[in-house]
Design a protein around this motif. Structure first.
Motif, mmCIF file in Angstrom:
data_model
loop_
_atom_site.group_PDB
_atom_site.id
_atom_site.type_symbol
_atom_site.label_atom_id
_atom_site.label_comp_id
_atom_site.label_asym_id
_atom_site.label_seq_id
_atom_site.Cartn_x
_atom_site.Cartn_y
_atom_site.Cartn_z
ATOM 1 N N ASN A 238 26.430 55.131 16.585
ATOM 2 C CA ASN A 238 26.248 54.055 17.560
ATOM 3 C C ASN A 238 27.444 53.096 17.546
ATOM 4 O O ASN A 238 27.911 52.659 18.606
ATOM 5 C CB ASN A 238 24.959 53.296 17.265
ATOM 6 C CG ASN A 238 23.728 53.966 17.829
ATOM 7 O OD1 ASN A 238 23.327 53.732 18.964
ATOM 8 N ND2 ASN A 238 23.100 54.821 17.028
ATOM 9 N N VAL A 239 27.920 52.773 16.350
ATOM 10 C CA VAL A 239 29.080 51.883 16.243
ATOM 11 C C VAL A 239 30.316 52.549 16.830
ATOM 12 O O VAL A 239 31.119 51.897 17.528
ATOM 13 C CB VAL A 239 29.314 51.483 14.772
ATOM 14 C CG1 VAL A 239 30.608 50.697 14.621
ATOM 15 C CG2 VAL A 239 28.136 50.657 14.250
ATOM 16 N N ALA A 240 30.492 53.838 16.585
ATOM 17 C CA ALA A 240 31.649 54.566 17.105
ATOM 18 C C ALA A 240 31.641 54.593 18.638
ATOM 19 O O ALA A 240 32.684 54.392 19.280
ATOM 20 C CB ALA A 240 31.669 55.987 16.551
ATOM 21 N N SER B 44 23.649 58.172 26.429
ATOM 22 C CA SER B 44 23.313 56.776 26.752
ATOM 23 C C SER B 44 22.501 56.121 25.633
ATOM 24 O O SER B 44 22.479 54.890 25.521
ATOM 25 C CB SER B 44 22.536 56.703 28.068
ATOM 26 O OG SER B 44 21.313 57.412 27.966
ATOM 27 N N ALA B 45 21.822 56.947 24.805
ATOM 28 C CA ALA B 45 21.025 56.413 23.702
ATOM 29 C C ALA B 45 21.889 55.982 22.524
ATOM 30 O O ALA B 45 21.362 55.485 21.522
ATOM 31 C CB ALA B 45 20.005 57.452 23.235
ATOM 32 N N PHE B 46 23.202 56.166 22.632
ATOM 33 C CA PHE B 46 24.130 55.692 21.608
ATOM 34 C C PHE B 46 25.031 54.571 22.143
ATOM 35 O O PHE B 46 25.942 54.135 21.438
ATOM 36 C CB PHE B 46 25.000 56.844 21.097
ATOM 37 C CG PHE B 46 24.256 57.853 20.275
ATOM 38 C CD1 PHE B 46 24.191 57.739 18.885
ATOM 39 C CD2 PHE B 46 23.606 58.919 20.878
ATOM 40 C CE1 PHE B 46 23.502 58.664 18.120
ATOM 41 C CE2 PHE B 46 22.915 59.849 20.121
ATOM 42 C CZ PHE B 46 22.865 59.728 18.738
ATOM 43 N N LEU C 228 23.818 45.793 20.197
ATOM 44 C CA LEU C 228 24.026 46.752 19.108
ATOM 45 C C LEU C 228 23.406 46.259 17.810
ATOM 46 O O LEU C 228 22.715 47.021 17.104
ATOM 47 C CB LEU C 228 25.528 46.985 18.925
ATOM 48 C CG LEU C 228 25.944 47.866 17.740
ATOM 49 C CD1 LEU C 228 25.492 49.294 17.946
ATOM 50 C CD2 LEU C 228 27.461 47.802 17.549
ATOM 51 N N ALA C 229 23.628 44.994 17.474
ATOM 52 C CA ALA C 229 23.132 44.447 16.209
ATOM 53 C C ALA C 229 21.606 44.474 16.153
ATOM 54 O O ALA C 229 21.021 44.836 15.119
ATOM 55 C CB ALA C 229 23.643 43.024 16.016
ATOM 56 N N ALA C 230 20.950 44.108 17.241
ATOM 57 C CA ALA C 230 19.483 44.082 17.257
ATOM 58 C C ALA C 230 18.910 45.476 17.019
ATOM 59 O O ALA C 230 17.979 45.659 16.213
ATOM 60 C CB ALA C 230 18.988 43.514 18.583
ATOM 61 N N ASN C 231 19.463 46.473 17.692
ATOM 62 C CA ASN C 231 18.947 47.837 17.518
ATOM 63 C C ASN C 231 19.250 48.397 16.136
ATOM 64 O O ASN C 231 18.412 49.076 15.534
ATOM 65 C CB ASN C 231 19.539 48.753 18.590
ATOM 66 C CG ASN C 231 18.768 48.701 19.892
ATOM 67 O OD1 ASN C 231 17.567 48.463 19.908
ATOM 68 N ND2 ASN C 231 19.461 48.909 20.995
ATOM 69 N N MET C 232 20.444 48.118 15.609
ATOM 70 C CA MET C 232 20.799 48.662 14.302
ATOM 71 C C MET C 232 20.016 47.984 13.175
ATOM 72 O O MET C 232 19.679 48.626 12.176
ATOM 73 C CB MET C 232 22.303 48.542 14.061
ATOM 74 C CG MET C 232 23.145 49.406 15.002
ATOM 75 S SD MET C 232 22.700 51.173 14.970
ATOM 76 C CE MET C 232 21.648 51.300 16.449
ATOM 77 N N LEU C 233 19.723 46.708 13.304
ATOM 78 C CA LEU C 233 18.898 46.036 12.297
ATOM 79 C C LEU C 233 17.491 46.620 12.284
ATOM 80 O O LEU C 233 16.917 46.873 11.221
ATOM 81 C CB LEU C 233 18.855 44.535 12.563
ATOM 82 C CG LEU C 233 20.108 43.739 12.173
ATOM 83 C CD1 LEU C 233 19.989 42.299 12.652
ATOM 84 C CD2 LEU C 233 20.316 43.778 10.660
ATOM 85 N N ALA D 297 19.903 52.157 22.686
ATOM 86 C CA ALA D 297 19.141 52.950 21.717
ATOM 87 C C ALA D 297 17.719 52.447 21.550
ATOM 88 O O ALA D 297 17.011 52.900 20.645
ATOM 89 C CB ALA D 297 19.858 52.931 20.361
ATOM 90 N N SER D 298 17.283 51.523 22.390
ATOM 91 C CA SER D 298 15.973 50.891 22.191
ATOM 92 C C SER D 298 14.835 51.903 22.210
ATOM 93 O O SER D 298 13.899 51.803 21.411
ATOM 94 C CB SER D 298 15.745 49.821 23.263
ATOM 95 O OG SER D 298 16.709 48.805 23.171
#
Length: 210
Positions: A63-65, A100-102, A110-115, A189-190
């Motif tokens: 996701n970060v990439a 699109s999910a990445f 990004l931060a909300a989904n990764m947390l 990615a939600s």
């Protein structure tokens, strides 16, 4: 006087239905024990080089990439291949259901989904293992993207003019043949992350996430 005092003193709510309280406590304790037992005994297949947590970090890194790619590669290429929409599907870019999910709109997205992925995904990763975790993320992401496309098609058909007049027929032709170009694309990615959060809640409904 002591008898009067006892009559006037309110009884504690917990003492009104002691049997019900004991039942609730017993149910909670049993659920906690079952959750801990599940955590202790369900693990990934022995002998696997990659653990579930490794896969969790790999998904987050992907996701970060992709987020970095949005800020460094050609925007036209990213919009064509990492946004899902009616247009992308009608033009045969089926891979956008997954890519699109990445993708993410900004740092906060990004931060909300990764947390959420990290805090709720670790237990799921340990329990299911790497392959099942990746399959869950991929399937949920594709389903969420497909739901977006289906909803756009439904709303477009709903707003198509009704009737047999010339203008109504022209409006229907527009919606059926050109209108898909105007429906909004989606990314994020939600859908995949929320599937992992839901599974965590179903497996361990009373255990706090650390």
């Amino acid at each position: 006087a002591a008898a009067v005092a006892r009559l006037r003193s309110p009884r504690a709510p917990s003492s009104l239905f002691p049997s019900r309280q004991r039942d609730r406590v017993g149910t909670r304790v049993a659920s906690q024990r079952a959750s801990r037992s599940y955590r202790a005994h369900v693990r990934y297949a022995p002998g696997s080089a990659m653990t579930g947590e490794h896969m969790l970090y790999a998904i987050a890194l992907a996701n970060v990439a992709v987020f970095a790619a949005w800020h460094n590669l050609d925007p036209r290429f990213m919009r064509a291949n990492f946004l899902v929409s009616e247009e992308s599907i009608k033009r045969g870019r089926w891979h956008t259901l997954l890519t699109s999910a990445f993708s993410h709109r900004d740092v906060s997205h990004l931060a909300a989904n990764m947390l959420a992925l990290y805090f709720f995904g670790r237990d799921v990763a340990r329990a299911l293992g790497p392959a099942a975790l990746l399959n869950l993320y991929v399937v949920a992401g594709v389903v969420a993207s497909g739901a977006h496309v289906a909803w756009c098609e439904y709303k477009r058909a709903e707003r198509a003019p009704k009737g047999r007049g010339i203008f109504q027929s022209a409006g229907r032709y527009w919606e059926n043949n050109v209108g898909y170009l105007t429906t909004p694309p989606a990314l994020g990615a939600s859908g995949a992350v929320n599937a992992i959060v839901l599974l965590n809640a179903l497996l361990w409904p009373v255990v706090k996430s650390n």
